[in-house]
Design an enzyme around this catalytic site. Structure first.
Site, PDB file in Angstrom:
ATOM      1  N   LYS A  54       0.845  -1.199   0.000  1.00 14.40           N
ATOM      2  CA  LYS A  54       0.000   0.000   0.000  1.00 14.40           C
ATOM      3  C   LYS A  54       0.881   1.251   0.000  1.00 14.40           C
ATOM      4  O   LYS A  54       0.617   2.219  -0.712  1.00 14.40           O
ATOM      5  CB  LYS A  54      -0.923   0.004   1.228  1.00 14.40           C
ATOM      6  CG  LYS A  54      -2.037  -1.042   1.150  1.00 14.40           C
ATOM      7  CD  LYS A  54      -2.802  -1.187   2.456  1.00 14.40           C
ATOM      8  CE  LYS A  54      -3.812  -2.341   2.374  1.00 14.40           C
ATOM      9  NZ  LYS A  54      -4.575  -2.574   3.600  1.00 14.40           N
ATOM     10  N   GLN A  98      -4.256  -1.349   9.853  1.00 14.54           N
ATOM     11  CA  GLN A  98      -4.229  -2.668   9.207  1.00 14.54           C
ATOM     12  C   GLN A  98      -4.799  -3.731  10.143  1.00 14.54           C
ATOM     13  O   GLN A  98      -4.435  -3.812  11.314  1.00 14.54           O
ATOM     14  CB  GLN A  98      -2.780  -3.021   8.802  1.00 14.54           C
ATOM     15  CG  GLN A  98      -2.646  -4.321   8.033  1.00 14.54           C
ATOM     16  CD  GLN A  98      -3.321  -4.311   6.661  1.00 14.54           C
ATOM     17  OE1 GLN A  98      -3.474  -3.259   6.026  1.00 14.54           O
ATOM     18  NE2 GLN A  98      -3.747  -5.471   6.197  1.00 14.54           N
ATOM     19  N   ASP A 121     -10.669   3.386   4.671  1.00 22.13           N
ATOM     20  CA  ASP A 121     -11.149   1.998   4.504  1.00 22.13           C
ATOM     21  C   ASP A 121     -12.673   1.948   4.388  1.00 22.13           C
ATOM     22  O   ASP A 121     -13.234   0.917   4.049  1.00 22.13           O
ATOM     23  CB  ASP A 121     -10.736   1.144   5.718  1.00 22.13           C
ATOM     24  CG  ASP A 121      -9.404   0.429   5.502  1.00 22.13           C
ATOM     25  OD1 ASP A 121      -9.197  -0.095   4.397  1.00 22.13           O
ATOM     26  OD2 ASP A 121      -8.598   0.388   6.454  1.00 22.13           O
TER      27      ASP A 121
HETATM   28  N1  GUN Z   1      -6.886  -6.490   6.414  1.00 18.47           N
HETATM   29  C1  GUN Z   1      -7.353  -7.228   5.393  1.00 18.47           C
HETATM   30  N2  GUN Z   1      -7.973  -6.458   4.485  1.00 18.47           N
HETATM   31  C2  GUN Z   1      -7.910  -5.188   4.963  1.00 18.47           C
HETATM   32  C3  GUN Z   1      -8.383  -3.936   4.462  1.00 18.47           C
HETATM   33  O1  GUN Z   1      -9.008  -3.831   3.393  1.00 18.47           O
HETATM   34  N3  GUN Z   1      -8.106  -2.863   5.232  1.00 18.47           N
HETATM   35  C4  GUN Z   1      -7.433  -2.966   6.421  1.00 18.47           C
HETATM   36  N4  GUN Z   1      -7.222  -1.859   7.106  1.00 18.47           N
HETATM   37  N5  GUN Z   1      -6.990  -4.100   6.910  1.00 18.47           N
HETATM   38  C5  GUN Z   1      -7.229  -5.211   6.167  1.00 18.47           C
END
Ligand code: GUN
Length: 285
Positions: A54, A98, A121
């Site tokens: 990311k 995350q 998110d």
């Molecule tokens: N863990 C797995 N998928 C995601 C996501 O889309 N966002 C976040 N913040 N954590 C994750």
């Protein structure tokens, strides 16, 4: 006949290039560089890889990214303090915590603490509510990525029967809500299936669009798929050091008209949509 393979990597690359151009234009006009703050608690190797990907994508698109790495024994109070600091920091536009978090921390409490204006998110109740009402501030990254793949594949979504496997807050539930909205890659008739669904294969066989997001390796077999269906595989499961989806790809591609691979399908799209939300957050400030 073998299905069209929907190349998520290529679609995501194109979208990221467009976002890069949009970021450059925004920054030139406003003098502001969009800034994503990512929080990684603990040392789960898969989460570390996701966060690194990311961050790299941010940098390539002209978005500033900072990583707040906290030890596995971090308390909920310490994490909430950090979120409060980032909420108040006018130079931070998006906050990403995350998941998963270590067991001593209540995920819902933490996600609720992120200010809705920086919730890239789209996990906060206010943003989920706005999305469900059809007036989104942000769109949740993975379901939005799935919609973009359906558009790229030329799938007729309006009027189609879309069956979503899984009712998670991150994918299944918002995916169903988004497909039932009015608009592009939507207007579908939606069924959401889950672990208590009866006669699952009977329902999946009715799907014109089948979206698998249950986290069970190779769960969707060829006999569960209607010939000609479009199959989107959101699953990422590790089997013998190999990544596989929720769909038995080799068998299902002989039945479906189009299918996403794992890796290289939905995964890259989630990141592209996160970049879009980070730019939106900077524009909202
Ligand atoms: N863990 C797995 N998928 C995601 C996501 O889309 N966002 C976040 N913040 N954590 C994750």
């Amino acid at each position: 006949m073998s299905a069209q393979i929907i190349d998520g990597k290529a679609v995501a690359a194109e979208i990221r290039e467009q976002i890069g151009r949009d970021v450059a234009e925004f920054s030139a006009q406003s003098g502001v560089t969009p800034h994503l703050a990512a929080i990684l608690v603990g040392d789960d190797p898969a989460s570390a890889v996701y966060v690194r990907n990311k961050q790299r994508a941010c940098e390539n698109a002209g978005i500033l990214s900072t990583l707040h790495r906290l030890p596995p024994e971090t308390t909920q109070a310490d994490l909430l303090d950090l979120i409060a600091t980032l909420n108040a920091d006018g130079d931070v536009h998006g906050i990403l915590v995350q998941l998963p978090l270590p067991s001593q921390i209540d995920e819902q409490t933490v996600l609720d603490a992120v200010t809705p204006l920086k919730d890239v998110d789209c996990f906060h109740a206010e943003n989920v509510g706005l999305m469900v009402q059809g007036r989104p501030r942000f769109l949740p990254c993975t379901p939005h990525g799935v919609q973009q793949l359906l558009i790229a594949a030329g799938t007729q979504v309006a009027g189609a029967h879309a069956v979503v496997l899984g009712r998670s807050e991150i994918v299944g539930k918002p995916m169903g809500m988004m497909l039932v909205q009015r608009g592009a890659a939507a207007d579908a008739t939606v069924t959401i299936c889950h672990s208590r669904t009866k006669n699952l294969a009977e329902i999946t066989r009715q799907a014109d669009i089948l979206i698998a997001a249950i986290g069970k390796a190779n769960f969707v077999t060829a006999d569960m798929v209607k010939p000609g269906a479009v199959v989107i595989d959101v699953g990422i499961n590790r089997v013998d050091d190999k990544l596989v989806g929720d769909v038995d790809f080799e068998a299902v591609k002989e039945v479906a008209s189009a299918i996403t691979p794992v890796p290289g399908g939905v995964g890259p799209m989630t990141i592209a949509m996160l970049l879009r939300n980070t730019l939106t957050a900077a524009q909202l400030r």
